[in-house]
Design a protein around this motif. Structure first.
Motif, short mmCIF file in Angstrom:
data_model
loop_
_atom_site.label_atom_id
_atom_site.label_comp_id
_atom_site.label_asym_id
_atom_site.label_seq_id
_atom_site.Cartn_x
_atom_site.Cartn_y
_atom_site.Cartn_z
N ILE A 161 0.84 -1.20 0.00
CA ILE A 161 0.00 0.00 0.00
C ILE A 161 0.87 1.25 0.00
O ILE A 161 0.61 2.22 -0.73
N LEU A 162 1.93 1.25 0.79
CA LEU A 162 2.83 2.40 0.85
C LEU A 162 3.57 2.61 -0.48
O LEU A 162 3.82 3.75 -0.89
N ILE A 163 3.92 1.51 -1.15
CA ILE A 163 4.55 1.62 -2.46
C ILE A 163 3.58 2.20 -3.48
O ILE A 163 3.93 3.07 -4.29
N ILE A 164 2.33 1.74 -3.44
CA ILE A 164 1.30 2.27 -4.34
C ILE A 164 1.12 3.76 -4.10
O ILE A 164 1.01 4.56 -5.05
N MET A 165 1.12 4.17 -2.83
CA MET A 165 0.97 5.58 -2.49
C MET A 165 2.11 6.42 -3.08
O MET A 165 1.88 7.48 -3.68
N THR A 166 3.35 5.93 -2.93
CA THR A 166 4.50 6.67 -3.44
C THR A 166 4.51 6.68 -4.97
O THR A 166 4.81 7.71 -5.59
N LEU A 167 4.19 5.56 -5.58
CA LEU A 167 4.13 5.47 -7.04
C LEU A 167 3.08 6.41 -7.59
O LEU A 167 3.32 7.15 -8.55
N SER A 168 1.90 6.41 -6.98
CA SER A 168 0.82 7.29 -7.42
C SER A 168 1.23 8.75 -7.29
O SER A 168 0.97 9.57 -8.19
N GLY A 169 1.89 9.10 -6.18
CA GLY A 169 2.32 10.48 -5.97
C GLY A 169 3.29 10.94 -7.03
O GLY A 169 3.20 12.07 -7.53
N ALA A 170 4.23 10.07 -7.40
CA ALA A 170 5.21 10.43 -8.43
C ALA A 170 4.54 10.61 -9.78
O ALA A 170 4.81 11.58 -10.51
N ILE A 171 3.65 9.69 -10.14
CA ILE A 171 2.95 9.78 -11.43
C ILE A 171 2.08 11.03 -11.50
O ILE A 171 2.09 11.77 -12.50
N ASN A 172 1.35 11.29 -10.42
CA ASN A 172 0.39 12.40 -10.43
C ASN A 172 1.05 13.77 -10.50
O ASN A 172 0.43 14.74 -10.94
N HIS A 173 2.31 13.85 -10.05
CA HIS A 173 3.00 15.14 -10.05
C HIS A 173 3.98 15.30 -11.22
O HIS A 173 4.73 16.28 -11.27
N LEU A 174 3.97 14.36 -12.14
CA LEU A 174 4.91 14.42 -13.26
C LEU A 174 4.75 15.67 -14.12
O LEU A 174 5.72 16.21 -14.64
N ASN A 175 3.51 16.09 -14.31
CA ASN A 175 3.17 17.17 -15.25
C ASN A 175 3.38 16.74 -16.70
O ASN A 175 3.30 17.55 -17.62
N VAL A 176 3.72 15.48 -16.90
CA VAL A 176 3.83 14.88 -18.24
C VAL A 176 2.92 13.65 -18.24
O VAL A 176 3.06 12.78 -17.39
N GLU A 177 1.96 13.61 -19.15
CA GLU A 177 0.99 12.53 -19.16
C GLU A 177 1.61 11.24 -19.70
O GLU A 177 2.10 11.22 -20.82
N ILE A 178 1.58 10.18 -18.89
CA ILE A 178 2.15 8.90 -19.33
C ILE A 178 1.08 7.90 -19.74
O ILE A 178 1.40 6.86 -20.33
N TYR A 179 -0.19 8.20 -19.44
CA TYR A 179 -1.26 7.29 -19.84
C TYR A 179 -1.58 7.49 -21.32
O TYR A 179 -1.41 8.60 -21.86
N PRO A 180 -2.03 6.44 -22.01
CA PRO A 180 -2.26 6.54 -23.46
C PRO A 180 -3.43 7.44 -23.81
O PRO A 180 -4.29 7.74 -22.98
N HIS A 181 -3.45 7.87 -25.06
CA HIS A 181 -4.50 8.75 -25.57
C HIS A 181 -5.86 8.10 -25.37
O HIS A 181 -6.03 6.90 -25.58
#
Length: 260
Positions: free
Chosen positions: A181-201
């Motif tokens: 759960i803590l890894i998911i939290m950290t991973l989500s935080g990093a992705i959400n603050h990227l300011n670069v969209e990594i999810y597909p169109h």
């Protein structure tokens, strides 16, 4: 597992927790910064925007606040460890104690409870009398990067940190489930603050993607303040009509179309 039975083992445990928590933040932030921010042409735009806002040293400031956040998380983690050793928590180590099905169910339940707690906490932190004392530190990062993920005032760090430890007292959780759960939290935080969209169109309209928060969704919160208060999922924003009306258009602009 270290048994805390002296000041030495207490200090050693705290040090190990801090190195794990802060090290995990640095590792995830560094990997995502290198893969998705540094290598993108948009990185220069981010740095230009930071300089124009007078925040060219933003990343070092964020790392400093993140170190303080890691200290807060460490203190709470040590408290949970002490409570576990005295039998006060419901953390268990034998995965068969509650059955294999409970393992993924417990993780999902914690994430849903955490989402609910955070959404309403986040709304509260934006109240005028609260914002400047608790949440403003995080919003000083108008243009976010992966280093923004743990950049909180200690008051906010404490409020954010208490929910998962509190759940260990009422929900049976395997020790590895807590770690995951803590890894998911950290991973989500990093992705959400990227300011670069990594999810597909068009992922924002996919049956799964429409419920997940990513860089575009959260960047709008930092730029607009009044929208997108969720942590992992979008369902509270959708139900409470606090999802930005600009989200889908911006996602289409920032996400990359496949050539296939």
């Amino acid at each position: 597992m270290i048994q805390i039975n002296s000041w030495f083992t207490l200090g050693l445990t705290a040090l190990l927790f801090f190195l794990t928590i802060f090290g995990r933040y640095v590792l995830f932030s560094l990997v995502f910064w290198w893969l998705f921010t540094r290598s993108k042409s948009g990185y220069q735009a981010i740095r230009t925007a930071q300089r124009r806002s007078g925040k060219s040293n933003q990343q070092w400031r964020e790392i400093g606040w993140s170190a303080l956040t890691s200290l807060v998380f460490t203190g709470i983690a040590v408290g949970v460890m002490l409570a576990y050793q005295r039998g006060y928590t419901k953390i268990y180590t034998d995965i068969h104690s509650y059955g294999l099905i409970w393992y993924p169910v417990s993780i999902s339940l914690v994430l849903l409870i955490h989402e609910t707690y955070y959404y309403w906490l986040h709304r509260w932190m934006h109240k005028p009398g609260v914002y400047k004392w608790v949440h403003k530190t995080h919003h000083d990062s108008l243009i976010t990067t992966p280093w923004s993920a743990f950049s909180f005032h200690p008051l906010e760090s404490t409020l954010q940190a208490i929910v998962i430890p509190a759940l260990t007292f009422v929900l049976p959780l395997h020790s590895t489930a807590v770690g995951l759960i803590l890894i998911i939290m950290t991973l989500s935080g990093a992705i959400n603050h990227l300011n670069v969209e990594i999810y597909p169109h068009a992922f924002d309209r996919h049956w799964l993607g429409r419920w997940l928060i990513g860089a575009t969704h959260h960047s709008l919160h930092h730029s607009q303040f009044r929208y997108n208060f969720g942590l992992y999922f979008t369902f509270w924003d959708k139900w409470m009509k606090t999802e930005s009306p600009d989200f889908h258009q911006l996602f289409s602009q920032k996400s990359v179309k496949s050539d296939h």
